[in-house]
Design a protein around this motif. Structure first.
Motif, short mmCIF file in Angstrom:
data_model
loop_
_atom_site.label_atom_id
_atom_site.label_comp_id
_atom_site.label_asym_id
_atom_site.label_seq_id
_atom_site.Cartn_x
_atom_site.Cartn_y
_atom_site.Cartn_z
N CYS A 240 6.43 12.34 0.49
CA CYS A 240 5.90 13.18 -0.58
C CYS A 240 6.69 14.48 -0.69
O CYS A 240 6.80 15.05 -1.78
N ALA A 241 7.22 14.97 0.43
CA ALA A 241 8.02 16.19 0.38
C ALA A 241 9.21 16.02 -0.55
O ALA A 241 9.58 16.95 -1.28
N ALA B 211 -6.34 9.83 -19.32
CA ALA B 211 -5.76 8.92 -20.30
C ALA B 211 -5.39 7.56 -19.73
O ALA B 211 -5.49 6.56 -20.43
N THR B 212 -4.92 7.52 -18.50
CA THR B 212 -4.42 6.26 -17.97
C THR B 212 -4.44 6.30 -16.45
O THR B 212 -4.70 7.34 -15.84
N THR B 213 -4.18 5.19 -15.83
CA THR B 213 -4.12 5.11 -14.37
C THR B 213 -2.85 4.40 -13.95
O THR B 213 -2.27 3.61 -14.71
N ILE B 214 -2.42 4.68 -12.74
CA ILE B 214 -1.26 4.00 -12.17
C ILE B 214 -1.58 3.62 -10.73
O ILE B 214 -2.43 4.23 -10.08
N GLY B 215 -0.91 2.59 -10.26
CA GLY B 215 -1.06 2.16 -8.88
C GLY B 215 0.12 2.63 -8.05
O GLY B 215 1.25 2.66 -8.52
N LEU B 216 -0.16 3.01 -6.82
CA LEU B 216 0.88 3.45 -5.90
C LEU B 216 1.06 2.38 -4.82
O LEU B 216 0.15 2.13 -4.03
N GLU B 217 2.22 1.77 -4.79
CA GLU B 217 2.51 0.72 -3.83
C GLU B 217 3.41 1.26 -2.73
O GLU B 217 4.63 1.28 -2.85
N ASN B 218 2.78 1.76 -1.67
CA ASN B 218 3.51 2.40 -0.56
C ASN B 218 4.42 3.50 -1.10
O ASN B 218 5.60 3.58 -0.73
N GLU B 219 3.86 4.34 -1.96
CA GLU B 219 4.63 5.36 -2.65
C GLU B 219 3.97 6.73 -2.51
O GLU B 219 2.80 6.85 -2.13
N SER B 220 4.75 7.75 -2.86
CA SER B 220 4.26 9.12 -2.92
C SER B 220 4.48 9.64 -4.34
O SER B 220 5.42 9.23 -5.03
N ILE B 221 3.61 10.55 -4.78
CA ILE B 221 3.74 11.15 -6.10
C ILE B 221 3.48 12.64 -6.01
O ILE B 221 2.61 13.09 -5.27
N ALA B 222 4.28 13.40 -6.74
CA ALA B 222 4.10 14.85 -6.82
C ALA B 222 4.38 15.29 -8.24
O ALA B 222 5.15 14.65 -8.96
N THR B 223 3.75 16.37 -8.63
CA THR B 223 3.89 16.88 -9.99
C THR B 223 4.18 18.37 -9.98
O THR B 223 3.61 19.12 -9.19
N GLY C 51 -3.97 19.09 -2.87
CA GLY C 51 -3.65 19.85 -4.08
C GLY C 51 -2.97 19.03 -5.16
O GLY C 51 -2.17 19.55 -5.93
N GLY C 52 -3.28 17.73 -5.24
CA GLY C 52 -2.71 16.87 -6.27
C GLY C 52 -1.48 16.10 -5.85
O GLY C 52 -1.07 15.17 -6.55
N GLU C 53 -0.86 16.43 -4.71
CA GLU C 53 0.29 15.68 -4.21
C GLU C 53 -0.24 14.56 -3.31
O GLU C 53 -1.16 14.77 -2.51
N ILE C 54 0.35 13.37 -3.42
CA ILE C 54 -0.26 12.19 -2.80
C ILE C 54 0.77 11.33 -2.07
O ILE C 54 1.90 11.13 -2.52
N ARG C 55 0.32 10.81 -0.94
CA ARG C 55 1.06 9.79 -0.18
C ARG C 55 0.10 8.62 0.03
O ARG C 55 -0.98 8.81 0.59
N ALA C 56 0.46 7.44 -0.46
CA ALA C 56 -0.39 6.27 -0.35
C ALA C 56 0.36 5.14 0.35
O ALA C 56 1.53 4.89 0.06
N ARG C 57 -0.34 4.48 1.26
CA ARG C 57 0.24 3.35 1.98
C ARG C 57 -0.79 2.22 2.02
O ARG C 57 -1.99 2.44 2.13
N LEU D 96 10.42 21.20 -21.19
CA LEU D 96 9.79 20.29 -20.24
C LEU D 96 8.55 20.97 -19.65
O LEU D 96 8.64 22.00 -18.99
N LEU D 97 7.38 20.40 -19.92
CA LEU D 97 6.11 21.00 -19.49
C LEU D 97 5.62 20.48 -18.16
O LEU D 97 4.96 21.19 -17.41
N SER D 98 5.93 19.22 -17.86
CA SER D 98 5.42 18.62 -16.63
C SER D 98 6.33 17.48 -16.19
O SER D 98 6.84 16.73 -17.03
N ALA D 99 6.51 17.36 -14.88
CA ALA D 99 7.30 16.27 -14.31
C ALA D 99 6.54 15.68 -13.14
O ALA D 99 6.23 16.39 -12.17
N SER D 100 6.22 14.39 -13.23
CA SER D 100 5.59 13.66 -12.14
C SER D 100 6.62 12.68 -11.60
O SER D 100 7.20 11.91 -12.36
N VAL D 101 6.82 12.69 -10.29
CA VAL D 101 7.87 11.88 -9.68
C VAL D 101 7.26 10.99 -8.61
O VAL D 101 6.42 11.44 -7.81
#
Length: 328
Positions: free
Chosen positions: A277-278, A222-234, A191-197, A266-271
């Protein structure tokens, strides 16, 4: 990296031809949304069944949409429930983030979520300030404790809602399954939340594209980002809201301190975090309750977090903010 006016409520993967280890892809449905799993290596036998089994176990523990789940029983006042390891970890993470955010993240907000019509229970009709004040008595993670694997509530009406952290937690549980099979390079998205290793099939960090905030319903990136052993949630109010008969907009993020579901700038927050990821799922939710300025102050105190924020300025124009770690 240059950032544009974007919104990260939806993420897509950047596809390319595999090199080296074979790329495996699994897709399916979970907790009312879709999942996409990518990893490098040989195909793991019956892996889809293993993932389905984990989803079922986590749902049985923490889903408020399953009447027989542990959380549903606890919400109904059953104090005899012995919680499992899934519930315990989500509870302890929630308690930590609740304290760190001074209550801006609070999974006991469930009674208000239901009252406003965003939860599994019937909404409360003719909701006014008096009713909200009465409901706030049953909100506060400081009013619940975990003792001998049982939940003690100060009031039986306290209602847990782990939806703000649960999707990210399920991502972690699936990710840990890969690690148990010594899979070092993987990306789990639910559902858009990600854990990358590790790395992708081009031997570089897994990359995701972030969507622009198009008001006309179209989608572009618009753009891309790389995840270096990271998690992202919005977490975001950009698309998730309901409108009452008077045309007033109510967002899905409810302030646990005021009891109201109102818009903020504040409309959106990506962390992003080199961790679970939790955790970023919980922080993203807290930021929506905090608002822009309070979130910026929090990020200065928590350098381990990277964040990308989309907000509306005083002129009604969209602007973005990238934390120092993300700018680097």
């Amino acid at each position: 990296m240059r950032f544009f006016l974007i919104i990260a409520s939806f993420l897509v993967f950047i596809s390319c031809q595999p090199q080296g280890s074979e790329l495996q892809v699994l897709t399916g449905n979970a907790i009312g949304t879709t999942f996409s799993i990518r990893y490098l290596g040989d195909s793991i036998p019956n892996f889809e069944k293993k993932v389905d089994s984990l989803i079922e176990k986590v749902n049985k523990s923490t889903s408020t949409y399953i009447p027989s789940s542990d959380i549903s029983k606890i919400n109904k006042g059953d104090s005899t429930v012995v919680i499992d390891a899934y519930f315990k970890e989500v509870f302890e993470k929630s308690n930590r983030i609740y304290k760190e955010t001074n209550g801006d993240f609070d999974p006991t907000v469930g009674v208000l979520v239901n009252a406003w019509g965003f939860g599994p229970e019937d909404k409360l009709e003719n909701l006014d300030s008096i009713k909200i004040k009465n409901l706030l008595k049953f909100v506060g993670f400081n009013k619940v404790v975990l003792n001998n694997n049982k939940i003690k509530k100060q009031y039986s009406q306290i209602y847990f809602d782990f939806n703000a952290i649960g999707k990210g937690y399920l991502v972690d549980v699936v990710g840990r399954l890969f690690e148990a099979y010594d899979v070092e390079n993987y990306l789990v998205e639910i559902g858009g939340e990600i854990r990358a290793r590790g790395v992708n099939h081009k031997n570089i960090p897994w990359r995701i594209a972030i969507e622009e905030p198009n008001f006309d319903g179209t989608r572009s990136y618009a753009t891309t980002i790389g995840l270096e052993n990271e998690s992202i949630a919005t977490s975001g109010n950009y698309r998730k809201f309901r409108v009452d008969e008077n045309g007033k907009k109510f967002v899905h993020t409810i302030n646990a301190k005021t009891g109201y579901a109102t818009e903020s700038n504040l409309l959106s927050a990506s962390v992003i975090l080199k961790g679970d990821c939790a955790d970023v799922d919980g922080y993203a939710t807290a930021f929506m309750a905090m608002g822009l300025e309070k979130t910026k102050a929090f990020l200065k105190e928590h350098k381990e977090l990277k964040a990308f924020l989309i907000f509306m300025n005083n002129k009604g124009e969209l602007e973005t903010f990238a934390s120092e770690g993300l700018k680097e």
